[in-house]
Enzyme design. Structure first.
Site, mmCIF file in Angstrom:
data_model
loop_
_atom_site.group_PDB
_atom_site.id
_atom_site.type_symbol
_atom_site.label_atom_id
_atom_site.label_comp_id
_atom_site.label_asym_id
_atom_site.label_seq_id
_atom_site.Cartn_x
_atom_site.Cartn_y
_atom_site.Cartn_z
ATOM 1 N N GLU A 111 45.021 36.724 43.163
ATOM 2 C CA GLU A 111 44.268 37.971 43.349
ATOM 3 C C GLU A 111 42.781 37.680 43.234
ATOM 4 O O GLU A 111 42.372 36.696 42.621
ATOM 5 C CB GLU A 111 44.678 39.018 42.311
ATOM 6 C CG GLU A 111 46.101 39.483 42.415
ATOM 7 C CD GLU A 111 46.441 40.591 41.430
ATOM 8 O OE1 GLU A 111 45.509 41.127 40.783
ATOM 9 O OE2 GLU A 111 47.633 40.919 41.299
ATOM 10 N N HIS A 164 41.966 42.591 35.689
ATOM 11 C CA HIS A 164 43.311 43.134 35.893
ATOM 12 C C HIS A 164 44.217 42.322 34.982
ATOM 13 O O HIS A 164 44.546 41.172 35.278
ATOM 14 C CB HIS A 164 43.739 42.990 37.356
ATOM 15 C CG HIS A 164 45.113 43.499 37.633
ATOM 16 N ND1 HIS A 164 45.838 43.116 38.749
ATOM 17 C CD2 HIS A 164 45.913 44.361 36.948
ATOM 18 C CE1 HIS A 164 47.010 43.721 38.744
ATOM 19 N NE2 HIS A 164 47.080 44.469 37.657
#
Length: 292
Positions: A111, A164
């Site tokens: 990511e 995150h």
């Protein structure tokens, strides 16, 4: 890379904390007196989602309500989806730019983080970087991404830290974020306004929101508190947060909350979840009241 001072600067000040409204500002118009800063988990944002015009249009509308928004969960080996999104944001004449991290993660599923910012209201003041984990440690599945900005037509300057967390390790990663703030304070010793934000998975089965953490002491104020739901599905969880150092409280207007894209744009449940399983969160700051 910048030389690092590891001595932490303490940011405790005896100031009253404003009461956040936790109510979305419908319309989301940016103000000449304030900056609207936020975070948004785009949920598996890559070429497939970027190929859907109706989704891109909603995302573009949302991003235009912010001066700076940190986005998480970009999954795109081709590196085409984010530029396409920002082009869509600018299709109405807006002037947004972005900075993006390297692809991060312990597995093959990588990511990226990005900061998308309005160049007419803010400027990037240093080169962004991912947090360098101390040798022999691995506290984060995806290391936080750090960038510094300044308001144009104002004196508010600040350092953003977005993350995150891994759901299975959310508690451990949240508790490791204080060390990230300390590191960033060493990199920018003259700065006192630090803002941690993103999808912290800070609720429900992943994290006991009533527990204490390294970010729950007197050094920090949680602009997005436990009272709001940041998920677009039937769950009621405050996964997404904006947490500021105590020194930034005098710059915080007290206006923060969840941006309800469903009610704002008249979307059905299916249309909303096609955009993301998270609502964006926001906090507003005064442009010209920075004391550091």
């Amino acid at each position: 890379h910048l030389s690092i001072r590891r001595q932490r600067q303490m940011c405790i000040r005896d100031r009253p904390i404003p009461s956040p409204s936790q109510t979305p500002t419908l319309g989301g118009n940016q103000s000449e007196e304030t900056l609207r800063i936020g975070a948004f988990n785009l949920q598996v944002f890559g070429p497939t989602k970027a190929s859907k015009p109706e989704v891109l249009d909603v995302l573009a509308k949302i991003i235009r309500t912010y001066d700076i928004v940190a986005v998480q969960e970009i999954r795109d080996a081709s590196q085409t989806a984010l530029p396409k999104l920002v082009d869509n944001v600018n299709s109405d004449g807006s002037q947004y730019d972005y900075v993006v991290s390297e692809r991060l993660g312990r597995t093959t599923s990588k990511e990226q983080y990005a900061y998308i910012y309005n160049t007419q209201t803010t400027e990037l003041t240093n080169t962004p970087f991912t947090y360098p984990e101390p040798s022999g440690t691995d506290p984060f599945h995806r290391e936080p991404y750090i960038a510094t900005f300044k308001a144009l037509n104002g004196n508010f300057d600040f350092t953003l830290i977005t993350i995150h967390t891994d759901p299975d390790e959310a508690a451990e990663e949240i508790n490791a974020l204080d060390a990230v703030v300390s590191y960033a304070q060493g990199v920018y010793p003259l700065e006192q306004d630090f803002i941690v934000m993103g999808d912290l998975n800070a609720d429900c089965s992943y994290f006991d929101e009533d527990s204490t953490s390294s970010l729950s002491g007197s050094d920090y104020y949680w602009c997005i508190n436990n009272s709001v739901d940041t998920t677009t599905k039937t769950t009621d969880c405050t996964y997404d947060r904006i947490i500021i150092t105590n020194a930034a409280v005098s710059d915080f207007t007290g206006d923060s909350g969840v941006f309800r894209l469903d009610t704002e744009y008249g979307l059905t449940a299916d249309e909303t979840t096609a955009v993301s399983d998270h609502y964006p969160v926001y906090a507003q700051f005064w442009r010209d009241r920075d004391a550091d």
